[in-house]
Design a protein around this motif. Sequence first.
Motif, PDB file in Angstrom:
ATOM      1  N   GLY A   1       0.787  -1.233   0.000  1.00  0.00           N
ATOM      2  CA  GLY A   1       0.000   0.000   0.000  1.00  0.00           C
ATOM      3  C   GLY A   1       0.815   1.276   0.000  1.00  0.00           C
ATOM      4  N   SER A   2       2.121   1.188   0.163  1.00  0.00           N
ATOM      5  CA  SER A   2       2.939   2.403   0.250  1.00  0.00           C
ATOM      6  C   SER A   2       3.001   3.136  -1.081  1.00  0.00           C
ATOM      7  N   ILE A   3       3.155   4.453  -0.982  1.00  0.00           N
ATOM      8  CA  ILE A   3       3.226   5.326  -2.159  1.00  0.00           C
ATOM      9  C   ILE A   3       4.502   6.154  -2.057  1.00  0.00           C
ATOM     10  N   ARG A   4       5.269   6.173  -3.130  1.00  0.00           N
ATOM     11  CA  ARG A   4       6.455   7.025  -3.245  1.00  0.00           C
ATOM     12  C   ARG A   4       6.196   7.926  -4.443  1.00  0.00           C
ATOM     13  N   ALA A   5       5.722   9.136  -4.163  1.00  0.00           N
ATOM     14  CA  ALA A   5       5.383  10.044  -5.263  1.00  0.00           C
ATOM     15  C   ALA A   5       5.300  11.461  -4.704  1.00  0.00           C
TER      16      ALA A   5
ATOM     17  N   VAL B   1       0.517   4.862 -17.104  1.00  0.00           N
ATOM     18  CA  VAL B   1       0.301   4.042 -15.914  1.00  0.00           C
ATOM     19  C   VAL B   1       0.742   2.628 -16.266  1.00  0.00           C
ATOM     20  N   LEU B   2       1.707   2.100 -15.506  1.00  0.00           N
ATOM     21  CA  LEU B   2       2.288   0.796 -15.795  1.00  0.00           C
ATOM     22  C   LEU B   2       2.171  -0.108 -14.577  1.00  0.00           C
ATOM     23  N   ASP B   3       1.651  -1.307 -14.760  1.00  0.00           N
ATOM     24  CA  ASP B   3       1.615  -2.300 -13.692  1.00  0.00           C
ATOM     25  C   ASP B   3       2.749  -3.281 -13.947  1.00  0.00           C
ATOM     26  N   VAL B   4       3.683  -3.328 -13.006  1.00  0.00           N
ATOM     27  CA  VAL B   4       4.915  -4.087 -13.184  1.00  0.00           C
ATOM     28  C   VAL B   4       5.201  -4.924 -11.944  1.00  0.00           C
TER      29      VAL B   4
ATOM     30  N   PRO C   1      -2.843  14.627 -12.773  1.00  0.00           N
ATOM     31  CA  PRO C   1      -4.135  13.982 -13.040  1.00  0.00           C
ATOM     32  C   PRO C   1      -4.146  12.484 -12.752  1.00  0.00           C
ATOM     33  N   TYR C   2      -3.734  12.128 -11.547  1.00  0.00           N
ATOM     34  CA  TYR C   2      -3.774  10.719 -11.153  1.00  0.00           C
ATOM     35  C   TYR C   2      -3.958  10.670  -9.648  1.00  0.00           C
TER      36      TYR C   2
ATOM     37  N   VAL D   1       3.544   5.336 -12.148  1.00  0.00           N
ATOM     38  CA  VAL D   1       2.823   6.371 -12.880  1.00  0.00           C
ATOM     39  C   VAL D   1       3.835   7.431 -13.300  1.00  0.00           C
ATOM     40  N   LEU D   2       3.797   7.782 -14.581  1.00  0.00           N
ATOM     41  CA  LEU D   2       4.699   8.781 -15.151  1.00  0.00           C
ATOM     42  C   LEU D   2       3.867   9.937 -15.678  1.00  0.00           C
ATOM     43  N   TYR D   3       4.371  11.144 -15.488  1.00  0.00           N
ATOM     44  CA  TYR D   3       3.663  12.338 -15.972  1.00  0.00           C
ATOM     45  C   TYR D   3       4.682  13.289 -16.573  1.00  0.00           C
TER      46      TYR D   3
END
Length: 176
Positions: A74-78, A115-118, A172-173, A99-101
């Motif tokens: 669940g962690s987010i690095r952004a 948006v990439l699921d890896v 926008p994400y 996620v790239l912007y």
Amino acid sequence: MEKLRLTDFVDDQPWNDDIPFLDDVPVNDQIEGVRLQRLSTRADKRGDLTVLLSALKEPIVSPPHIYLVSAEPGSIRAWVYHKRQSDRLAYTNGEIRVVLYDLRADSPTYQKLNVLDVGAANKVLLTIPPYVVHGVQNRGTVAATFVNMPTNAYDPANPDKSRVRYDHPDIPYTFV
């Protein structure tokens, strides 16, 4: 009893199979300068081996700094971007969303979002050029790791990392 000598060893056989590695993977509406490459795993009864970066297919900038990142469930690095380096991120386990912007005003893909699921189900090497904003989230139920092999060494006295909070309204994400 005879002592072991170097001549007692048997040379490995060449890879004579059709397992591709580091082949480019197209991304819909791909952000300019971003590169996604397929990582392939070779396995035998002992375990497996995944090539993360190699000059076998083309010249590369040698990584002066390599590190392993752990992400709790669940962690987010952004959100972050770099001015002087490209990130080269190898994802081989877990369930990670990247996620790239593109906020580069002079880019042909300005304001595009990828948006990439890896991770374990989609092993890839992702190259992110300078000034492309990015973030990652561990969407799995266990800790995940990934390896970064950036093109420049991290300088603690002059860090090349700029940040805004993960829920910034101008990106926008929304991470959920």
